[in-house]
Design a protein around this motif. Structure first.
Motif, PDB file in Angstrom:
ATOM      1  N   HIS B 402       0.820  -1.210   0.000  1.00  0.00           N
ATOM      2  CA  HIS B 402       0.000   0.000   0.000  1.00  0.00           C
ATOM      3  C   HIS B 402       0.856   1.262   0.000  1.00  0.00           C
ATOM      4  CE1 HIS B 402      -3.097  -2.892   0.895  1.00  0.00           C
ATOM      5  NE2 HIS B 402      -3.998  -1.970   0.672  1.00  0.00           N
ATOM      6  N   GLY B 403       2.056   1.121  -0.548  1.00  0.00           N
ATOM      7  CA  GLY B 403       2.894   2.306  -0.700  1.00  0.00           C
ATOM      8  C   GLY B 403       3.533   2.796   0.583  1.00  0.00           C
ATOM      9  N   GLU B 404       3.514   1.973   1.618  1.00  0.00           N
ATOM     10  CA  GLU B 404       4.099   2.414   2.879  1.00  0.00           C
ATOM     11  C   GLU B 404       5.281   1.541   3.280  1.00  0.00           C
ATOM     12  OE1 GLU B 404       0.878   2.719   5.766  1.00  0.00           O
ATOM     13  OE2 GLU B 404      -0.453   3.231   4.108  1.00  0.00           O
ATOM     14  N   GLY B 405       5.955   0.973   2.278  1.00  0.00           N
ATOM     15  CA  GLY B 405       7.042   0.039   2.552  1.00  0.00           C
ATOM     16  C   GLY B 405       8.348   0.696   2.949  1.00  0.00           C
ATOM     17  N   ARG B 406       9.291  -0.129   3.347  1.00  0.00           N
ATOM     18  CA  ARG B 406      10.639   0.333   3.708  1.00  0.00           C
ATOM     19  C   ARG B 406      11.636  -0.584   3.024  1.00  0.00           C
ATOM     20  NH1 ARG B 406      10.050  -0.750   9.971  1.00  0.00           N
ATOM     21  NH2 ARG B 406       9.939  -2.761   8.925  1.00  0.00           N
ATOM     22  N   LYS B 407      12.863  -0.076   2.841  1.00  0.00           N
ATOM     23  CA  LYS B 407      13.902  -0.875   2.191  1.00  0.00           C
ATOM     24  C   LYS B 407      14.149  -2.180   2.931  1.00  0.00           C
ATOM     25  CE  LYS B 407      16.601   2.921   0.344  1.00  0.00           C
ATOM     26  NZ  LYS B 407      17.576   3.880   0.840  1.00  0.00           N
ATOM     27  N   GLU B 408      14.089  -2.127   4.250  1.00  0.00           N
ATOM     28  CA  GLU B 408      14.456  -3.309   5.026  1.00  0.00           C
ATOM     29  C   GLU B 408      13.310  -4.321   5.156  1.00  0.00           C
ATOM     30  OE1 GLU B 408      14.292  -0.180   6.123  1.00  0.00           O
ATOM     31  OE2 GLU B 408      13.738  -0.030   8.233  1.00  0.00           O
ATOM     32  N   ASP B 409      12.181  -4.060   4.513  1.00  0.00           N
ATOM     33  CA  ASP B 409      11.034  -4.964   4.682  1.00  0.00           C
ATOM     34  C   ASP B 409      11.317  -6.392   4.221  1.00  0.00           C
ATOM     35  OD1 ASP B 409       9.322  -3.346   6.029  1.00  0.00           O
ATOM     36  OD2 ASP B 409       8.268  -2.608   4.256  1.00  0.00           O
ATOM     37  N   GLN B 450      10.243  -2.169  -4.230  1.00  0.00           N
ATOM     38  CA  GLN B 450       8.984  -1.596  -3.740  1.00  0.00           C
ATOM     39  C   GLN B 450       9.238  -0.754  -2.491  1.00  0.00           C
ATOM     40  OE1 GLN B 450       5.631  -2.179  -5.119  1.00  0.00           O
ATOM     41  NE2 GLN B 450       5.461  -0.336  -3.851  1.00  0.00           N
ATOM     42  N   GLY B 451      10.012  -1.335  -1.566  1.00  0.00           N
ATOM     43  CA  GLY B 451      10.319  -0.607  -0.328  1.00  0.00           C
ATOM     44  C   GLY B 451      11.085   0.684  -0.609  1.00  0.00           C
ATOM     45  N   ALA B 452      12.061   0.581  -1.525  1.00  0.00           N
ATOM     46  CA  ALA B 452      12.877   1.763  -1.841  1.00  0.00           C
ATOM     47  C   ALA B 452      12.020   2.840  -2.504  1.00  0.00           C
ATOM     48  CB  ALA B 452      14.030   1.355  -2.758  1.00  0.00           C
ATOM     49  N   ALA B 453      11.135   2.425  -3.409  1.00  0.00           N
ATOM     50  CA  ALA B 453      10.277   3.389  -4.110  1.00  0.00           C
ATOM     51  C   ALA B 453       9.363   4.104  -3.115  1.00  0.00           C
ATOM     52  CB  ALA B 453       9.448   2.666  -5.173  1.00  0.00           C
ATOM     53  N   ASP B 454       8.858   3.347  -2.146  1.00  0.00           N
ATOM     54  CA  ASP B 454       7.968   3.951  -1.142  1.00  0.00           C
ATOM     55  C   ASP B 454       8.725   4.969  -0.294  1.00  0.00           C
ATOM     56  OD1 ASP B 454       6.054   2.315  -2.137  1.00  0.00           O
ATOM     57  OD2 ASP B 454       5.930   0.979  -0.399  1.00  0.00           O
ATOM     58  N   GLU B 455       9.963   4.613   0.062  1.00  0.00           N
ATOM     59  CA  GLU B 455      10.757   5.543   0.882  1.00  0.00           C
ATOM     60  C   GLU B 455      11.010   6.833   0.108  1.00  0.00           C
ATOM     61  OE1 GLU B 455      14.220   4.093   2.806  1.00  0.00           O
ATOM     62  OE2 GLU B 455      13.094   2.632   4.002  1.00  0.00           O
ATOM     63  N   GLU B 456      11.323   6.661  -1.168  1.00  0.00           N
ATOM     64  CA  GLU B 456      11.604   7.822  -2.006  1.00  0.00           C
ATOM     65  C   GLU B 456      10.374   8.720  -2.116  1.00  0.00           C
ATOM     66  OE1 GLU B 456      13.128   8.446  -6.522  1.00  0.00           O
ATOM     67  OE2 GLU B 456      13.689   6.581  -5.526  1.00  0.00           O
ATOM     68  N   ALA B 457       9.222   8.062  -2.315  1.00  0.00           N
ATOM     69  CA  ALA B 457       7.977   8.839  -2.438  1.00  0.00           C
ATOM     70  C   ALA B 457       7.699   9.605  -1.148  1.00  0.00           C
ATOM     71  CB  ALA B 457       6.818   7.904  -2.768  1.00  0.00           C
ATOM     72  N   ARG B 458       7.965   8.957  -0.037  1.00  0.00           N
ATOM     73  CA  ARG B 458       7.724   9.629   1.255  1.00  0.00           C
ATOM     74  C   ARG B 458       8.660  10.824   1.426  1.00  0.00           C
ATOM     75  NH1 ARG B 458       6.758   4.646   3.236  1.00  0.00           N
ATOM     76  NH2 ARG B 458       8.827   4.338   4.119  1.00  0.00           N
ATOM     77  N   ALA B 459       9.945  10.610   1.003  1.00  0.00           N
ATOM     78  CA  ALA B 459      10.929  11.687   1.130  1.00  0.00           C
ATOM     79  C   ALA B 459      10.504  12.898   0.304  1.00  0.00           C
ATOM     80  CB  ALA B 459      12.299  11.184   0.682  1.00  0.00           C
ATOM     81  N   LYS B 460       9.863  12.617  -0.835  1.00  0.00           N
ATOM     82  CA  LYS B 460       9.402  13.716  -1.694  1.00  0.00           C
ATOM     83  C   LYS B 460       8.037  14.239  -1.268  1.00  0.00           C
ATOM     84  CE  LYS B 460      11.457  12.134  -6.048  1.00  0.00           C
ATOM     85  NZ  LYS B 460      11.055  11.285  -7.178  1.00  0.00           N
ATOM     86  N   GLY B 461       7.465  13.582  -0.252  1.00  0.00           N
ATOM     87  CA  GLY B 461       6.142  14.017   0.207  1.00  0.00           C
ATOM     88  C   GLY B 461       5.023  13.602  -0.729  1.00  0.00           C
ATOM     89  N   THR B 462       5.287  12.558  -1.559  1.00  0.00           N
ATOM     90  CA  THR B 462       4.229  12.090  -2.465  1.00  0.00           C
ATOM     91  C   THR B 462       3.736  10.700  -2.080  1.00  0.00           C
ATOM     92  OG1 THR B 462       5.925  11.223  -3.950  1.00  0.00           O
ATOM     93  CG2 THR B 462       5.041  13.413  -4.444  1.00  0.00           C
ATOM     94  N   GLY B 463       3.926  10.332  -0.829  1.00  0.00           N
ATOM     95  CA  GLY B 463       3.475   9.010  -0.374  1.00  0.00           C
ATOM     96  C   GLY B 463       1.958   8.927  -0.382  1.00  0.00           C
ATOM     97  N   PRO B 464       1.425   7.731  -0.210  1.00  0.00           N
ATOM     98  CA  PRO B 464      -0.023   7.544  -0.314  1.00  0.00           C
ATOM     99  C   PRO B 464      -0.766   8.011   0.934  1.00  0.00           C
ATOM    100  CG  PRO B 464       1.000   5.507   0.335  1.00  0.00           C
ATOM    101  CD  PRO B 464       2.115   6.511   0.187  1.00  0.00           C
ATOM    102  N   ALA B 465      -2.015   8.280   0.744  1.00  0.00           N
ATOM    103  CA  ALA B 465      -2.873   8.541   1.899  1.00  0.00           C
ATOM    104  C   ALA B 465      -3.080   7.226   2.636  1.00  0.00           C
ATOM    105  CB  ALA B 465      -4.201   9.097   1.418  1.00  0.00           C
TER     106      ALA B 465
END
Lengths: 161, 477
Positions: B402-409, B450-465
């Motif tokens: 759901h877009g809330e992953g982490r690299k270490e998952d 997937q985890g890395a992409a989610d982290e990146e999106a969060r860093a850019k403030g474009t993570g999911p609701a």
């Protein structure tokens, strides 16, 4: 509603207990029969079952809370169980369930069973119904519907079965 | 061209074939029972004499029949473990709690040819001195339960059940018992607890081996629906002829449930080991290939609990050469013979013989999230590692899908799974862990990306609701 088990049902249940060397074994079959008759398992049904089988109510209550098919609340007249598990999900069961919910004004994002205000329908996700070759499948009361499309879902909503 | 071999499914879906006893008997039904009851005692070379019942039990062992429910254990050997000296009654339970995701073979027998199962049960009960037996059918098959009850009543009326069956001096009653929606009841000791009217908490082995301390602490045989049907055919064909079907150590036929991304999902009966996974997926007689324009990504080969196989994998299998010596041979995934031993050597299992095919449109993260939600829901809650761990796995995968992953998952999920397997009373711990361990190991890139992409999106403030979707679906969105 007062709790009264009809004599014919009680006789059927008494016969059931003869199938087992130990009466307690008949618990699940009792609960199925009572749920079929009353629509759900009330506290009275738990106590009645315990009395009939020589158990304490907790012995029965712990079954009602363990086995997913038993309900402590009344459900809709038509119970729509949409299979959530993999093969059905691959074939679009999440979309089928969302379709049911949207048409019935239920929350498509909620996971737990939901019943319409008029008491006609309950929609819920259930785990694998063992019919993965004709996914997605939906169990409507006792009838299995296979390869369910939006159009078939609409038929179910129209006929209630 | 590989073809089906219909032994159990011979009449299933045949035009005009109905589940009533008259139709069954018109097709030779209950002749195997008569044959079994007329079994002659057998003299062994060492001077010992086998009773007729012992002859049937030995024949089941000699046939090589392995359990069709999931474990693939020798049915004859399972019978031989039964404690016959305790003086207690011996029970037999047919495990009709078919609920391993991907599996829908027993459903066909129960609904379309119930007497075949009942005949197999009566023979098995007679051979094992069982006087009381149960069919434990999953709660979600109410029509199947009624069909079986009807079939049992018909068999009783014809004298195949009840007192002094066909003048044999043996008595037998079989009753239908309905489960109520708990997957764990498919585990044989959980099933026994459930049949005793309790929560289906599996029992610890030792000491609670059903063959010794089963139902009501009495010796108990638990066999799968399909396994019991095979007993009938072993009696009819004879053990030696039956053992000619299939391949050595993987005898007989087996119904394969095929689902997922193939053109022709369905149930197909094959001689065990005579058809490959590739043929099951691609041959026009079976799956008929993938959907147009798609390529194979992965195969879940033996029900959802089996370890996933990745497209392109090559396995080292033991093969007997012309000189009789065993050598290791490279066998690609699609050439794997579909049998017990080949899949085990490939590091997975044929389990309940349910194949789920995944094509390249599928996200392995979302697919695993779907499976893990199943195990989180179905853990009986008795053992802490499983009760808590299965839920952690599901929650972790829910985040990751759901877009809330982490690299270490990826590492986190494997770590939890490793701490469940081997630390529980029953095999559910493995069932919940194996998909996670195999998915993450074989598709690690996908999980980490997937985890890395989610982290990146969060860093850019474009993570999911939060809470945008509630149920994992492997369909790409």
């Amino acid at each position: 509603m007062s709790f009264a088990v009809p004599a014919t049902l009680e006789a059927r249940l008494d016969e059931l207990t003869t199938h087992y060397p130990q009466k307690r074994s008949a618990s699940l079959m009792f609960l199925h029969a009572l749920q079929e008759h009353f629509g759900h398992i009330s506290d009275e049904a738990v106590e009645w079952t315990a009395r009939k089988l020589g158990l304490t109510p907790i012995n029965v209550h712990e079954l009602v809370t363990f086995y997913p098919m038993f309900r402590q609340q009344p459900l809709g007249k038509t119970h729509v169980k949409v299979c959530r598990t993999l093969s059905c999900a691959l074939a679009g069961s999440a979309e089928v369930r969302a379709h049911f919910c949207e048409k019935l004004g239920l929350d498509a994002h909620a996971h737990a069973p939901q019943t319409t205000a008029d008491g006609k329908f309950t929609v819920e996700f259930v785990e694998c119904l063992a019919a993965c070759g004709s996914a997605p499948v939906v169990l409507v009361n006792e009838d299995l519907h296979e390869k369910v499309t939006a159009a078939k879902a609409d038929d179910i909503l129209r006929t209630g079965k | 061209m590989p073809e089906q071999f219909k032994l159990i499914l011979k009449h299933v879906d045949a035009p005009g074939y109905t589940p009533d006893i008259a139709c069954y008997m018109r097709h030779g039904g209950y002749e195997a029972l008569k044959l079994a009851l007329a079994t002659a005692p057998r003299d062994l070379p060492d001077g010992k004499k086998l009773t007729p019942k012992e002859v049937v039990r030995e024949d089941v062992k000699a046939s090589g029949l392995r359990g069709r429910g999931g474990a693939g254990f020798s049915a004859g050997l399972k019978w031989s473990f039964v404690d016959r000296r305790s003086g207690k009654p011996i029970y037999l339970i047919c495990n009709a709690d078919e609920s391993e995701p991907g599996t829908f073979k027993d459903r066909q027998i129960i609904h379309k040819d119930p007497h075949q199962l009942i005949e197999g049960m009566i023979i098995s009960c007679w051979a094992n001195d069982v006087k009381l037996a149960y069919i434990y059918i999953r709660g979600e098959m109410p029509k199947g339960a009624r069909l079986l009850e009807q079939a049992l009543a018909e068999a009783r009326e014809k004298g195949f059940l009840g007192k002094n069956i066909l003048g044999s001096g043996s008595d037998l009653e079989i009753y239908v018992h309905r489960g109520a929606g708990a997957y764990i009841c498919g585990e044989e000791t959980g099933l026994i607890e459930s049949l005793e009217g309790k929560r289906a908490y599996p029992r610890i082995k030792p000491p609670y081996f059903p063959a010794v301390l089963g139902l009501y602490m009495c010796p108990t045989i638990v066999n799968n629906v399909e396994t019991l049907c095979h007993v009938k055919h072993i009696v009819t064909m004879g053990a030696a002829n039956y053992a000619k079907l299939g391949t050595p150590n993987n005898t007989g036929t087996r119904i394969v449930s095929l689902s997922g991304d193939v053109q022709r999902p369905g149930y197909y009966e094959i001689e065990v080991g005579k058809v490959t996974i590739g043929e099951l997926i691609n041959d026009p007689n079976f799956g008929g290939g993938l959907r147009s324009g798609r390529s194979l990504k992965a195969v879940i080969p033996g029900g959802s609990s089996s370890k996933v196989l990745k497209a392109g994998e090559v396995f080292k299998l033991n093969r007997k050469g012309a000189d009789g010596q065993m050598t290791k041979v490279d066998v690609p995934l699609l050439d794997l013979p579909y049998d017990f031993d080949s899949l085990q050597q490939a590091g997975t299992m044929s389990g309940s013989s349910a194949i789920i095919v995944l094509d390249d449109s599928r996200s392995m993260v979302d697919t695993l999230a779907n499976l893990s939600e199943f195990y989180a829901h179905e853990s009986c809650g008795q053992c802490t590692p499983c009760r808590e761990g299965a839920l952690w796995l599901s929650k972790g995968l829910h985040r990751l899908s759901h877009g809330e992953g982490r690299k270490e998952d990826a590492a986190y999920l494997s770590h939890i799974a490793q701490n469940i397997q081997g630390r529980t009373i029953c095999a559910f711990g493995e069932a919940a862990s194996w998909p996670v361990l195999s998915f993450v190991k074989k598709f690690r890139d996908e999980f980490e990306a997937q985890g890395a992409a989610d982290e990146e999106a969060r860093a850019k403030g474009t993570g999911p609701a939060h809470g945008t979707r509630t149920a994992a679906s492997p369909n790409k969105h």
